[in-house]
Design an enzyme around this catalytic site. Structure first.
Site, short mmCIF file in Angstrom:
data_model
loop_
_atom_site.label_atom_id
_atom_site.label_comp_id
_atom_site.label_asym_id
_atom_site.label_seq_id
_atom_site.Cartn_x
_atom_site.Cartn_y
_atom_site.Cartn_z
N HIS A 115 -0.24 -1.11 -9.08
CA HIS A 115 -1.09 -0.61 -7.98
C HIS A 115 -1.55 0.82 -8.28
CE1 HIS A 115 -0.35 -3.91 -5.29
NE2 HIS A 115 0.94 -3.68 -5.17
N HIS A 157 5.49 -3.36 -10.81
CA HIS A 157 4.54 -3.88 -9.82
C HIS A 157 3.84 -2.70 -9.11
CE1 HIS A 157 3.52 -6.68 -6.34
NE2 HIS A 157 3.37 -5.50 -5.78
N GLU A 158 4.64 -1.74 -8.64
CA GLU A 158 4.08 -0.57 -7.95
C GLU A 158 3.24 0.29 -8.89
OE1 GLU A 158 4.10 -0.48 -4.81
OE2 GLU A 158 5.55 -2.11 -4.64
ZN LIG Z 1 2.32 -4.82 -4.14
#
Ligand SMILES: [Zn+2]
Length: 369
Positions: free
Chosen positions: A70, A66-67
């Site tokens: 980003h 998830h990170e």
């Molecule tokens: Zn996030």
């Protein structure tokens, strides 16, 4: 949130495991293993514990991805990513600066929940293939479910959650006012945080102590993060229009490169200062701070010249006199220095320190609002 146990580097981004991570790893493993015991009492205890441990690790791998989502979009928009840290509340990717445009803000923010939603689909599909009643299938099913919750939770429209960034991107694009957009998203974040604390307290009162405490704890974390964002915006607003020259202190301490670290340190303490520029052959050659001094063993202080431990001037973070103070503030934060010399045509005109910045903010009323 930066630091902890270094796990390595990916795409130049340092990855850390914060010590608080072990708390969650332990809790998730124990909870999963006992849940497996209720549904599948026929499975041996060692198998349940092994499955639960592997699932916890895949859970954190999901948060890491998830990170990373980003981060990949940030790098595509030329926003540097310093680190990814996994900690008690999940993960955080530390960026070097704010996204340059509403569109980049939106793409960087939405990338994380998109990754989580795709992982939810993938795990659910695999679980269906293996069958929910098999050991691996049941754990993959749980991973699908938790990734769906992660995507949904992160899309709540308040700062510092991803949804809050999406909201800010939307408001920023509409009004063109970054600061007002940030303040609104931070306020919504504060209300969401109170909501979590309220629901958590109600759960505790109705008997679900662990779950309720956990929710209230998350709410408290969100509350402090959204509050910090709101304060940051106020501070930046109070510095608007100011440049480095306006607040710099022209009285810069200087020492000769040849004097010993010992006499420099004693002089420093006497004058109540923590740093000085180092001069050699009529020019500024570097900068020395108390932390440089502390790296030398005290018995070597008197035999070591200041010039040998100072940071060379080429490596010192400096500012130009016309540099916006907001940039200087963010440089002090991201580069973790206490003072920034203001340099023009190779000459040091003065310095902006954390103290002079605090004075400027107080003068403009930033911190009191
Ligand atoms: Zn996030």
């Amino acid at each position: 949130m930066d630091g902890g146990i270094p796990l390595g580097r990916i795409l130049g981004i340092r990855v850390f495991l914060h010590p608080t991570w072990f708390v969650v790893f332990f809790l998730v493993t124990v909870t999963l293993s006992s849940a497996l015991g209720q549904d599948h009492a026929d499975w041996p205890g060692s198998l349940r514990l092994l499955l639960a441990g592997a699932t916890s690790i895949l859970f954190f791998a999901s948060i890491f991805l998830h990170e990373l989502g980003h981060s990949l979009l940030a790098l595509r928009h030329k926003v540097g990513v310093r680190s990814i840290t996994l900690f008690i509340f999940g993960g955080v990717a530390v960026m070097e600066k704010e996204p340059p445009t509403p569109r980049s803000e939106f793409e960087i923010a939405i990338a994380g929940p998109v990754v989580s939603a795709l992982l939810a689909l993938g795990f659910t599909f695999l679980s269906g293939m293996l069958g929910e009643s098999t050991p691996a299938g049941s754990m993959l099913g749980w991973l699908g479910w938790i990734n769906l919750i992660l995507a949904a939770f992160n899309l709540l429209p308040g700062f510092p959650l991803d949804g809050g960034r999406v909201l800010r991107a939307f408001l920023w694009a509409r009004s063109g006012n970054f600061q007002r957009a940030t303040r609104v998203a931070a306020n919504v974040g504060t209300w969401i945080a109170y909501g979590f604390i309220g629901i958590g307290v109600m759960q505790v009162l109705s008997g679900n102590v662990t779950g309720g405490l956990w929710q209230a704890f998350i709410g408290w974390f969100l509350l402090s993060a959204s509050g910090a964002t709101a304060r940051q915006v106020d501070i930046e607003a109070s510095l608007a229009g100011l440049v480095a020259r306006d607040v710099m202190n022209p009285d810069v301490p200087r020492v000769h490169a040849g004097i010993s670290v010992g006499s420099f340190a004693r002089d420093l303490v006497l004058r109540g200062r923590r740093w000085a520029l180092v001069e050699e052959a009529g020019r500024t050659s570097g900068l020395i701070t108390l932390s440089d001094v502390k790296r030398i063993a005290p018995e070597e202080w008197d035999s070591t010249p200041v010039g040998r431990v100072a940071t060379p001037i080429e490596k010192v973070v400096t500012a130009s006199p016309r540099q916006p103070l907001r940039d200087v503030l963010s440089a002090i934060g991201t580069r973790n220095v206490n003072q920034i010399p203001v340099v023009e045509d190779g000459h040091v005109l003065g310095a902006v320190t954390r103290d002079t910045l605090v004075q400027a903010i107080e003068l403009r009323g930033g911190a009191s609002r």
